[in-house]
Enzyme design. Structure first.
Site, PDB file in Angstrom:
ATOM      1  N   TRP A  25       1.039  -1.160   0.042  1.00  0.00           N
ATOM      2  CA  TRP A  25      -0.028  -0.039  -0.071  1.00  0.00           C
ATOM      3  C   TRP A  25       0.841   1.211  -0.022  1.00  0.00           C
ATOM      4  O   TRP A  25       1.969   1.263   0.766  1.00  0.00           O
ATOM      5  CB  TRP A  25      -0.782  -0.015   1.354  1.00  0.00           C
ATOM      6  CG  TRP A  25      -2.102  -0.959   1.140  1.00  0.00           C
ATOM      7  CD1 TRP A  25      -2.157  -2.288   1.362  1.00  0.00           C
ATOM      8  CD2 TRP A  25      -3.479  -0.471   0.879  1.00  0.00           C
ATOM      9  NE1 TRP A  25      -3.437  -2.631   1.272  1.00  0.00           N
ATOM     10  CE2 TRP A  25      -4.050  -1.631   0.925  1.00  0.00           C
ATOM     11  CE3 TRP A  25      -4.051   0.761   0.726  1.00  0.00           C
ATOM     12  CZ2 TRP A  25      -5.583  -1.633   0.776  1.00  0.00           C
ATOM     13  CZ3 TRP A  25      -5.344   0.863   0.329  1.00  0.00           C
ATOM     14  CH2 TRP A  25      -6.070  -0.451   0.370  1.00  0.00           C
ATOM     15  N   SER A  57       0.373  -4.150   5.515  1.00  0.00           N
ATOM     16  CA  SER A  57       0.880  -4.154   6.868  1.00  0.00           C
ATOM     17  C   SER A  57       0.532  -5.154   7.693  1.00  0.00           C
ATOM     18  O   SER A  57       1.449  -5.721   8.580  1.00  0.00           O
ATOM     19  CB  SER A  57       0.735  -2.578   7.652  1.00  0.00           C
ATOM     20  OG  SER A  57       1.484  -1.745   6.897  1.00  0.00           O
ATOM     21  N   PHE A  58      -0.679  -5.520   7.663  1.00  0.00           N
ATOM     22  CA  PHE A  58      -1.225  -6.638   8.641  1.00  0.00           C
ATOM     23  C   PHE A  58      -0.621  -8.103   8.362  1.00  0.00           C
ATOM     24  O   PHE A  58      -0.442  -8.963   9.073  1.00  0.00           O
ATOM     25  CB  PHE A  58      -2.626  -6.883   8.121  1.00  0.00           C
ATOM     26  CG  PHE A  58      -3.300  -8.006   9.016  1.00  0.00           C
ATOM     27  CD1 PHE A  58      -3.809  -7.636  10.667  1.00  0.00           C
ATOM     28  CD2 PHE A  58      -3.651  -9.280   8.800  1.00  0.00           C
ATOM     29  CE1 PHE A  58      -4.141  -8.456  11.124  1.00  0.00           C
ATOM     30  CE2 PHE A  58      -4.220 -10.203   9.531  1.00  0.00           C
ATOM     31  CZ  PHE A  58      -4.573  -9.660  10.985  1.00  0.00           C
ATOM     32  N   ILE A  82      -2.326   4.709   7.353  1.00  0.00           N
ATOM     33  CA  ILE A  82      -2.772   5.884   7.468  1.00  0.00           C
ATOM     34  C   ILE A  82      -4.020   6.185   7.933  1.00  0.00           C
ATOM     35  O   ILE A  82      -5.124   5.276   7.576  1.00  0.00           O
ATOM     36  CB  ILE A  82      -2.774   6.897   6.288  1.00  0.00           C
ATOM     37  CG1 ILE A  82      -1.194   6.734   5.755  1.00  0.00           C
ATOM     38  CG2 ILE A  82      -3.265   8.202   6.290  1.00  0.00           C
ATOM     39  CD1 ILE A  82      -1.033   7.372   4.289  1.00  0.00           C
ATOM     40  N   GLY A  85     -11.475   7.084   8.856  1.00  0.00           N
ATOM     41  CA  GLY A  85     -12.242   7.276   9.705  1.00  0.00           C
ATOM     42  C   GLY A  85     -12.876   6.172  10.568  1.00  0.00           C
ATOM     43  O   GLY A  85     -14.313   6.362  10.940  1.00  0.00           O
ATOM     44  N   THR A  86     -12.399   4.982  10.434  1.00  0.00           N
ATOM     45  CA  THR A  86     -12.896   3.879  11.110  1.00  0.00           C
ATOM     46  C   THR A  86     -11.839   3.460  12.129  1.00  0.00           C
ATOM     47  O   THR A  86     -10.934   3.662  11.912  1.00  0.00           O
ATOM     48  CB  THR A  86     -13.408   3.048  10.242  1.00  0.00           C
ATOM     49  OG1 THR A  86     -12.156   2.299   9.506  1.00  0.00           O
ATOM     50  CG2 THR A  86     -14.099   3.319   9.053  1.00  0.00           C
ATOM     51  N   HIS A  88     -10.359   0.537  11.810  1.00  0.00           N
ATOM     52  CA  HIS A  88      -9.479  -0.239  11.216  1.00  0.00           C
ATOM     53  C   HIS A  88      -7.983   0.151  11.425  1.00  0.00           C
ATOM     54  O   HIS A  88      -7.120  -0.595  11.608  1.00  0.00           O
ATOM     55  CB  HIS A  88      -9.841  -0.110   9.594  1.00  0.00           C
ATOM     56  CG  HIS A  88      -8.810  -1.094   8.612  1.00  0.00           C
ATOM     57  ND1 HIS A  88      -9.042  -2.275   8.595  1.00  0.00           N
ATOM     58  CD2 HIS A  88      -7.936  -0.697   7.901  1.00  0.00           C
ATOM     59  CE1 HIS A  88      -8.101  -2.742   7.635  1.00  0.00           C
ATOM     60  NE2 HIS A  88      -7.339  -1.839   7.207  1.00  0.00           N
ATOM     61  N   PHE A 113      11.863  -2.173  12.879  1.00  0.00           N
ATOM     62  CA  PHE A 113      10.515  -1.692  12.768  1.00  0.00           C
ATOM     63  C   PHE A 113      10.498  -0.454  12.046  1.00  0.00           C
ATOM     64  O   PHE A 113      10.679   0.536  12.403  1.00  0.00           O
ATOM     65  CB  PHE A 113      10.217  -1.569  14.278  1.00  0.00           C
ATOM     66  CG  PHE A 113       8.562  -1.227  14.184  1.00  0.00           C
ATOM     67  CD1 PHE A 113       7.657  -1.899  14.207  1.00  0.00           C
ATOM     68  CD2 PHE A 113       8.155   0.233  14.476  1.00  0.00           C
ATOM     69  CE1 PHE A 113       6.438  -1.842  14.449  1.00  0.00           C
ATOM     70  CE2 PHE A 113       6.823   0.288  14.432  1.00  0.00           C
ATOM     71  CZ  PHE A 113       5.824  -0.654  14.617  1.00  0.00           C
ATOM     72  N   ARG A 127       8.418  11.198   6.732  1.00  0.00           N
ATOM     73  CA  ARG A 127       9.212  10.012   7.331  1.00  0.00           C
ATOM     74  C   ARG A 127       9.520   9.083   6.053  1.00  0.00           C
ATOM     75  O   ARG A 127      10.475   8.135   6.697  1.00  0.00           O
ATOM     76  CB  ARG A 127       8.329   9.454   8.337  1.00  0.00           C
ATOM     77  CG  ARG A 127       8.047  10.212   9.609  1.00  0.00           C
ATOM     78  CD  ARG A 127       6.682   9.742  10.388  1.00  0.00           C
ATOM     79  NE  ARG A 127       6.474  10.887  11.443  1.00  0.00           N
ATOM     80  CZ  ARG A 127       6.079  11.929  11.301  1.00  0.00           C
ATOM     81  NH1 ARG A 127       5.737  12.387  10.360  1.00  0.00           N
ATOM     82  NH2 ARG A 127       5.913  12.502  12.386  1.00  0.00           N
TER      83      ARG A 127
END
Length: 155
Positions: A25, A57-58, A82, A85-86, A88, A113, A127
């Site tokens: 992503w 990332s999961f 990032i 609105g949830t 998640h 990490f 970053r």
């Protein structure tokens, strides 16, 4: 700025086998993180590098676990989540962080990490180690992983 006070690591990573697991992503951010990781590994003299891409990332912990089991001396995990609105965001960040921590503690293989958890895209870009970025979290994650391998070998 979170980079304030960061150590300057000069490490010899000759002979160290590193696997970089990177999420897919946010292409621009990920390209920057990967470029920083590659620069840092090359500067440390690491030449045995394998890169593996996972969907998001999961999925970083399972790939890191497999890399550790396959003989990697260190893993560098790169991703970006990032906030939306949830909830998640919270679930993915927590699961990925806990999973990567579990891999390194369970296997004894250092995991750098490089998972950015940002409120917005601007924070992620700042970053990502891109031109104009204030930080290079890909390079930092790679340096930390290799430096930890060196430190553990001295024990």
């Amino acid at each position: 700025m979170s980079g304030a006070g960061a150590p300057r690591l000069e490490i010899d990573g000759t002979g160290i086998r590193v696997v970089v697991v990177a999420a897919s992503w946010h292409t621009q951010v990920m390209d920057g993180l990967l470029a920083g990781t590659r620069r840092a590994l090359a500067a440390a003299g690491v030449t045995d590098v394998t890169e593996v891409r996972v969907p998001g990332s999961f999925e970083l912990p399972v790939a890191a676990s497999r890399a550790a089991a396959a003989g990697a001396d260190a893993v560098v995990a790169l991703g970006v989540v990032i906030r939306g609105g949830t909830p998640h965001f919270d679930y993915v960040c927590s699961a990925a962080t806990s999973g990567l921590t579990d891999v390194t503690v369970r296997t004894g293989v250092p995991v750098g990490f490089g998972l950015l958890t940002c409120d917005d895209e601007a924070q992620a870009l700042d970053r990502a180690g891109l031109e104009g970025s204030n930080e290079d979290k890909g390079a930092e994650a790679a340096e930390a992983a290799v430096a930890t391998v060196v430190a553990l070998r001295a024990l």
